[in-house]
Write a protein that holds these residues in place. Structure first.
Motif, PDB file in Angstrom:
ATOM      1  N   ALA A  86       0.830  -1.206   0.000  1.00 42.33           N
ATOM      2  CA  ALA A  86       0.000   0.000   0.000  1.00 42.33           C
ATOM      3  C   ALA A  86       0.865   1.257   0.000  1.00 42.33           C
ATOM      4  N   GLN A  87       1.964   1.244   0.753  1.00 45.18           N
ATOM      5  CA  GLN A  87       2.853   2.405   0.792  1.00 45.18           C
ATOM      6  C   GLN A  87       3.594   2.583  -0.534  1.00 45.18           C
ATOM      7  N   VAL A  88       4.062   1.478  -1.113  1.00 40.44           N
ATOM      8  CA  VAL A  88       4.757   1.555  -2.395  1.00 40.44           C
ATOM      9  C   VAL A  88       3.803   2.028  -3.486  1.00 40.44           C
ATOM     10  N   ASN A  89       2.577   1.524  -3.473  1.00 38.20           N
ATOM     11  CA  ASN A  89       1.591   1.934  -4.470  1.00 38.20           C
ATOM     12  C   ASN A  89       1.232   3.415  -4.338  1.00 38.20           C
ATOM     13  N   TYR A  90       1.163   3.897  -3.100  1.00 35.07           N
ATOM     14  CA  TYR A  90       0.886   5.323  -2.877  1.00 35.07           C
ATOM     15  C   TYR A  90       2.019   6.170  -3.442  1.00 35.07           C
ATOM     16  N   LEU A  91       3.256   5.744  -3.199  1.00 33.55           N
ATOM     17  CA  LEU A  91       4.406   6.444  -3.773  1.00 33.55           C
ATOM     18  C   LEU A  91       4.318   6.436  -5.292  1.00 33.55           C
TER      19      LEU A  91
ATOM     20  N   LYS B 204      13.761  10.399  -9.388  1.00 33.09           N
ATOM     21  CA  LYS B 204      14.764  11.381  -9.802  1.00 33.09           C
ATOM     22  C   LYS B 204      14.101  12.632 -10.374  1.00 33.09           C
ATOM     23  N   ALA B 205      13.045  12.431 -11.149  1.00 27.40           N
ATOM     24  CA  ALA B 205      12.340  13.579 -11.728  1.00 27.40           C
ATOM     25  C   ALA B 205      11.680  14.414 -10.643  1.00 27.40           C
ATOM     26  N   TYR B 206      11.101  13.761  -9.645  1.00 28.11           N
ATOM     27  CA  TYR B 206      10.477  14.464  -8.516  1.00 28.11           C
ATOM     28  C   TYR B 206      11.540  15.276  -7.764  1.00 28.11           C
ATOM     29  N   GLU B 207      12.683  14.669  -7.500  1.00 27.30           N
ATOM     30  CA  GLU B 207      13.750  15.367  -6.780  1.00 27.30           C
ATOM     31  C   GLU B 207      14.209  16.606  -7.541  1.00 27.30           C
TER      32      GLU B 207
ATOM     33  N   GLN C 276      13.082  19.404  -5.271  1.00 25.63           N
ATOM     34  CA  GLN C 276      14.266  19.549  -4.413  1.00 25.63           C
ATOM     35  C   GLN C 276      14.114  18.785  -3.095  1.00 25.63           C
ATOM     36  N   SER C 277      13.422  17.661  -3.151  1.00 33.41           N
ATOM     37  CA  SER C 277      13.282  16.788  -1.986  1.00 33.41           C
ATOM     38  C   SER C 277      13.000  15.381  -2.489  1.00 33.41           C
ATOM     39  N   ASN C 278      13.235  14.404  -1.622  1.00 28.78           N
ATOM     40  CA  ASN C 278      13.021  13.011  -2.001  1.00 28.78           C
ATOM     41  C   ASN C 278      11.615  12.582  -1.588  1.00 28.78           C
ATOM     42  N   PRO C 279      10.790  12.100  -2.519  1.00 25.02           N
ATOM     43  CA  PRO C 279       9.418  11.745  -2.176  1.00 25.02           C
ATOM     44  C   PRO C 279       9.308  10.558  -1.227  1.00 25.02           C
ATOM     45  N   ILE C 280      10.351   9.739  -1.161  1.00 26.01           N
ATOM     46  CA  ILE C 280      10.309   8.583  -0.266  1.00 26.01           C
ATOM     47  C   ILE C 280      10.233   9.038   1.188  1.00 26.01           C
ATOM     48  N   GLU C 281      10.749  10.237   1.468  1.00 25.10           N
ATOM     49  CA  GLU C 281      10.654  10.771   2.825  1.00 25.10           C
ATOM     50  C   GLU C 281       9.200  10.923   3.263  1.00 25.10           C
ATOM     51  N   LEU C 282       8.298  11.117   2.325  1.00 31.28           N
ATOM     52  CA  LEU C 282       6.888  11.328   2.658  1.00 31.28           C
ATOM     53  C   LEU C 282       6.179  10.038   3.075  1.00 31.28           C
ATOM     54  N   ILE C 283       6.751   8.901   2.719  1.00 31.73           N
ATOM     55  CA  ILE C 283       6.142   7.625   3.135  1.00 31.73           C
ATOM     56  C   ILE C 283       7.035   6.868   4.115  1.00 31.73           C
ATOM     57  N   PHE C 284       8.177   7.443   4.441  1.00 29.71           N
ATOM     58  CA  PHE C 284       9.185   6.678   5.181  1.00 29.71           C
ATOM     59  C   PHE C 284       8.650   6.154   6.521  1.00 29.71           C
ATOM     60  N   LYS C 285       8.021   7.010   7.299  1.00 26.02           N
ATOM     61  CA  LYS C 285       7.540   6.591   8.619  1.00 26.02           C
ATOM     62  C   LYS C 285       6.518   5.468   8.498  1.00 26.02           C
ATOM     63  N   ASP C 286       5.572   5.615   7.595  1.00 26.90           N
ATOM     64  CA  ASP C 286       4.556   4.582   7.414  1.00 26.90           C
ATOM     65  C   ASP C 286       5.145   3.313   6.813  1.00 26.90           C
ATOM     66  N   LEU C 287       6.159   3.462   5.977  1.00 21.75           N
ATOM     67  CA  LEU C 287       6.812   2.293   5.396  1.00 21.75           C
ATOM     68  C   LEU C 287       7.554   1.501   6.460  1.00 21.75           C
TER      69      LEU C 287
END
Length: 249
Positions: free
Chosen positions: A145-150, A207-210, A214-225
């Motif tokens: 679910a977290q990977v799919n949200y990303l 990479k395109a998001y970064e 200017q930030s890594n989108p994985i940080e937005l799901i990191f805690k839940d992941l």
């Protein structure tokens, strides 16, 4: 013939080699049994050579090409694998000299008509073209679910349009050869959470998001992941079904 190469991966070739999953040897065993001869195989868009090193077990010589010189420089060296920098549509390979062509997770970047012409030119009579792709992984409902949200929500606008061909499993692609039936194959791996995050960072849309935010989108799901994964040191089984299509000239 196309002269434009969309290079989404050269900037992180080392990570691509380190974190991407590996294709099952059963796939290459199956492909090798489809060709009458085992003299030469061409791994087109080889990247860092993941498919080429498998083909080397079954074919006397493997020609492995990629449009990215940086990717080729990171490839594993084997005595019967010859690497070269060349676009898929203009390989400079001799006419009617290839028993098997493989394209792993790359066909969606090609000029398909030009590549089909090139495949027809280099394949021997009754030679085989095999292409495959994979989309999202499967680990557990919570992690998925977290990977799919990303993938869908955070990165949706950052995926290139060619990604839709991957999502359809290449079903909309036409190659003017005789199509063969294929068995089912999947990739699998046993990773800790850190490896999964390394893999997610190889996604071109990350990479395109970064570059844009200017930030890594994985940080937005990191805690839940982390919560979904559990113990960071716990290894989990990851699987990716392969969408495989095979044609005979």
């Amino acid at each position: 013939m196309t002269t434009h190469f969309k290079d989404h991966f050269s900037g992180h070739s080392l990570d691509y080699e380190k974190y991407r999953p590996h294709y099952p040897d059963e796939l290459f065993f199956h492909l090798s049994h489809l060709t009458e001869q085992h003299n030469r195989a061409w791994d087109c868009a080889t990247g860092t050579g993941q498919a080429a090193i498998h083909l080397a077990k079954y074919y006397k010589k493997v020609i492995a090409t990629d449009a990215s010189d940086n990717q080729v420089r990171q490839a594993a060296e084997l005595k019967n694998v010859i690497y070269a920098t060349a676009p898929a549509e203009s390989s400079c390979i001799e006419d009617h000299s290839i028993d098997l062509i493989t394209v792993a997770q790359a066909l969606h970047w090609f000029d398909l008509d030009a590549f089909a012409n090139e495949a027809n030119r280099v394949l021997t009579d009754h030679g085989v073209l095999a292409v495959w792709t994979y989309n999202l992984l499967s680990i557990s409902p919570e992690v998925d679910a977290q990977v799919n949200y990303l993938y869908s929500t955070l990165l949706g606008p950052y995926w290139p349009p060619e990604r839709t061909l991957v999502e359809s499993g290449y079903q909309d692609i036409h190659i003017p050869f005789q199509e063969l039936e294929v068995p089912k194959f999947e990739m699998s791996a046993h990773w800790k959470l850190g490896h999964l995050i390394g893999y997610l960072n190889t996604w071109s849309a990350v990479k395109a998001y970064e570059d844009d935010q200017q930030s890594n989108p994985i940080e937005l799901i990191f805690k839940d992941l982390v919560t979904a994964w559990g113990d960071n040191e716990q290894e989990r089984t990851i699987s990716w079904p392969l969408a495989l299509r095979i044609w005979r000239k």
